[in-house]
Design an enzyme around this catalytic site. Structure first.
Site, PDB file in Angstrom:
ATOM      1  N   ALA A 185      -1.034 -73.082  53.888  1.00 50.18           N
ATOM      2  CA  ALA A 185      -1.841 -74.139  53.693  1.00 50.18           C
ATOM      3  C   ALA A 185      -1.825 -75.961  54.067  1.00 50.18           C
ATOM      4  CB  ALA A 185      -0.171 -74.091  52.352  1.00 50.18           C
ATOM      5  N   PRO A 186      -2.197 -76.573  53.685  1.00 48.55           N
ATOM      6  CA  PRO A 186      -2.198 -77.511  54.698  1.00 48.55           C
ATOM      7  C   PRO A 186      -1.408 -78.804  54.236  1.00 48.55           C
ATOM      8  CG  PRO A 186      -3.971 -77.636  53.306  1.00 48.55           C
ATOM      9  CD  PRO A 186      -3.686 -76.274  52.846  1.00 48.55           C
TER      10      PRO A 186
ATOM     11  N   LYS B 242       2.619 -69.622  54.500  1.00 53.45           N
ATOM     12  CA  LYS B 242       3.079 -70.421  55.815  1.00 53.45           C
ATOM     13  C   LYS B 242       2.789 -71.950  55.263  1.00 53.45           C
ATOM     14  CE  LYS B 242       1.905 -72.128  59.237  1.00 53.45           C
ATOM     15  NZ  LYS B 242       2.427 -73.317  59.679  1.00 53.45           N
ATOM     16  N   PRO B 243       3.054 -72.435  54.912  1.00 54.71           N
ATOM     17  CA  PRO B 243       2.963 -74.206  54.348  1.00 54.71           C
ATOM     18  C   PRO B 243       2.873 -75.140  55.973  1.00 54.71           C
ATOM     19  CG  PRO B 243       5.603 -73.744  54.588  1.00 54.71           C
ATOM     20  CD  PRO B 243       5.105 -72.439  54.585  1.00 54.71           C
TER      21      PRO B 243
ATOM     22  N   SER C  95      -8.412 -77.205  59.747  1.00 52.66           N
ATOM     23  CA  SER C  95      -9.194 -77.096  60.312  1.00 52.66           C
ATOM     24  C   SER C  95     -10.646 -76.320  60.972  1.00 52.66           C
ATOM     25  CB  SER C  95      -8.714 -77.843  61.832  1.00 52.66           C
ATOM     26  OG  SER C  95      -8.594 -77.454  62.778  1.00 52.66           O
TER      27      SER C  95
ATOM     28  N   GLU D  45     -11.162 -72.303  54.193  1.00 53.09           N
ATOM     29  CA  GLU D  45     -11.735 -73.282  53.862  1.00 53.09           C
ATOM     30  C   GLU D  45     -11.468 -74.755  54.659  1.00 53.09           C
ATOM     31  OE1 GLU D  45     -12.189 -77.479  52.227  1.00 53.09           O
ATOM     32  OE2 GLU D  45     -10.455 -76.460  51.221  1.00 53.09           O
TER      33      GLU D  45
ATOM     34  N   CYS E 227     -10.669 -82.989  52.857  1.00 51.82           N
ATOM     35  CA  CYS E 227     -11.907 -82.980  53.428  1.00 51.82           C
ATOM     36  C   CYS E 227     -12.952 -83.070  52.575  1.00 51.82           C
ATOM     37  CB  CYS E 227     -11.782 -81.110  53.383  1.00 51.82           C
ATOM     38  SG  CYS E 227     -11.394 -80.205  51.980  1.00 51.82           S
TER      39      CYS E 227
END
Length: 481
Positions: A151-152, A177-178, A229, A250, A284
């Protein structure tokens, strides 16, 4: 005694430090100060998590849709009931204004989880039939298996929901994993999930880029999903390809926002400034690449700059006038300021363009006009509170300018002419085209892009289907009618 918070990994239902004992500092972007530590997980931690995930999958895959639905509905209730605690955690985690997290994120997350809870019970396939005399064929849609997810940091808790909710609804198990800068809200949610889901169904590991790489190359997951990214997505795709596992990507965006001279300018200015500066432009899909028809270019640019300059930034949980908070981290702040500082001579900074001094990672709302198609500010994803403005003469030129990018995530068209709007929606090469709006999302509709914005869909039934595999079952019965 230190008052720093300590986050942990959650593996097989157990809260634990990394096996090596290594930890990393977590910084509050509003203050620039370390406020917590989290495990710096390595390959051994990743392996433990996937062993637990694989073991749990052998039972969870056979859980009924009703069982999965009830678990997700319970989680939605827990998040809704604990909203204020989670809002405070996310404020420290990201610096986001509390009032916007309360209105724009928590209710949306809860709704999305409830959507996937319902979706668990309505997966569809082709009807059984005799496509060869004497044989009956049917289609099974099965969970793809254990999955790895990254996750971003821009929407750490909502993007986590976008990943784990469809996976769990489909019958998969999860290792997530964050981002290394924003583990707090994911840790809160995954702790709560241990009381709802069987041990090993949902696992959380924290760490840096190397941890993420270990996750994506592990042999157990049958699918790896990342929001991040384009560079990170390409690395994940390459790693996944080496083991022929699926990838769900994504990635970045550079959304064109095409404003025709017949648009309602005041509505366009309001909608675009909010969609471009929301979350400090760290989105994004942000409406940052504005392309305006020549007849209204000067008027629109002046109005946009005025609206942007009025947007308040800062961090005070009690201040409902703050529209966006800090940039997530020092490196990202340097990236944004570097792009603006290197703007070519023909560019015109209409408002903003500077870091804000003091503690934390803040940047002024910024509008830069008169840019050309090859300028770095146009070709590079800024991911900050910077709106660029360009001029076009006619529709064909607008389409060429809009599509002239490696990205293909989202776009919008602003016009009072329904025919123009329809035609533009066909010609724009992006996964989403908004008309006279920009950025609204709903659980029922897919979100995902083309080209360097990745592949795979989040949200909607399309997002859930990505976590399934198709099996053909054919039975010989001999009856030919």
């Amino acid at each position: 005694m230190s008052d720093k918070k300590t986050f942990h990994n959650i593996i097989d239902g157990q809260v634990q430090a990394s096996a090596s004992g290594a930890a990393m500092d977590i910084i509050n972007p509003s203050t620039g100060a370390v406020y917590a530590t989290a495990p710096m997980s390595d390959e051994h931690d990743v392996d433990l998590a996937f062993q637990a995930s694989a073991k749990a999958f052998e039972k969870w895959r056979w859980s009924t849709p009703s069982t999965r639905q009830q678990a997700l509905l319970k989680l939605a209730d827990v998040i809704e009931d604990g909203a204020e605690e989670l809002i405070a955690i996310e404020g420290e985690n990201t610096g986001k204004p509390a009032h916007l997290t309360r209105s724009e994120e928590v209710p949306v997350m809860v709704d999305q989880i409830r959507f996937f809870a319902g979706a668990a019970r309505v997966l569809e396939g082709r009807s059984s039939g005799e496509y060869l005399a004497g044989f009956t064929s049917s289609i099974r849609r099965e969970p793809v298996g254990p999955v790895g997810q990254v996750a971003p940091w821009n929407y750490p808790m909502m993007m986590a929901v976008w990943k784990f909710a469809p996976a769990l609804a489909a019958g998969c198990t999860v290792v997530m994993k964050p981002s290394d800068t924003t583990p707090a809200s994911s840790y809160w949610m995954f702790e709560k999930m241990q009381d709802i889901f069987p041990a090993g169904v949902v696992n959380l590991i924290t760490g840096d880029r190397d941890t993420g790489a270990a996750l994506t190359r592990h042999k157990v997951p049958q699918l790896v999903s990342i929001t991040g990214s384009t560079r990170a997505g390409m690395a994940v795709a390459k790693s996944a390809a080496e083991d022929l596992k699926r990838a769900h990507l994504e990635l970045g965006g550079k959304a064109p926002v095409v404003v025709f001279d017949d648009a309602d300018l005041d509505a366009a200015v309001s909608g675009i400034s909010e969609a471009g500066l929301f979350n400090a432009g760290q989105d994004c899909t942000a409406a940052t690449r504005v392309i305006v028809q020549a007849g209204v270019y000067d008027e629109f640019t002046a109005k946009l700059a005025e609206a942007a300059a009025a947007m308040k930034t800062g961090f005070d949980p009690a201040d409902d006038d703050i529209f966006f908070g800090p940039i997530n981290n020092a490196n990202q702040l340097d990236h944004i300021s570097g792009l603006v500082d290197r703007a070519p001579e023909h560019a015109r900074v209409v408002t903003g363009g500077q870091k804000i001094g003091g503690d934390g990672f803040f940047y002024q709302p910024t509008v830069i006009a008169d840019l050309e198609q090859t300028d770095e500010l146009i070709t590079t994803e800024i991911f900050g509170p910077v709106l660029t403005v360009q001029k076009f003469s006619d529709e064909d030129e607008a389409v060429r300018m809009a599509n002239d990018t490696v990205y293909g995530l989202s776009s919008s068209v602003w016009t009072s002419n329904a025919t123009t709007a329809t035609r533009m929606s066909l010609r724009l090469d992006f996964g989403c085209v908004w008309i006279n709006t920009h950025i609204p999302l709903v659980a029922e509709m897919p979100h995902g892009g083309f080209k360097h914005s990745g592949y795979g869909k989040d949200l909607s039934m399309y997002g859930m289907e990505d976590y399934t595999r198709i099996k053909h079952v054919m039975q010989h019965h001999g009856f030919e009618g």
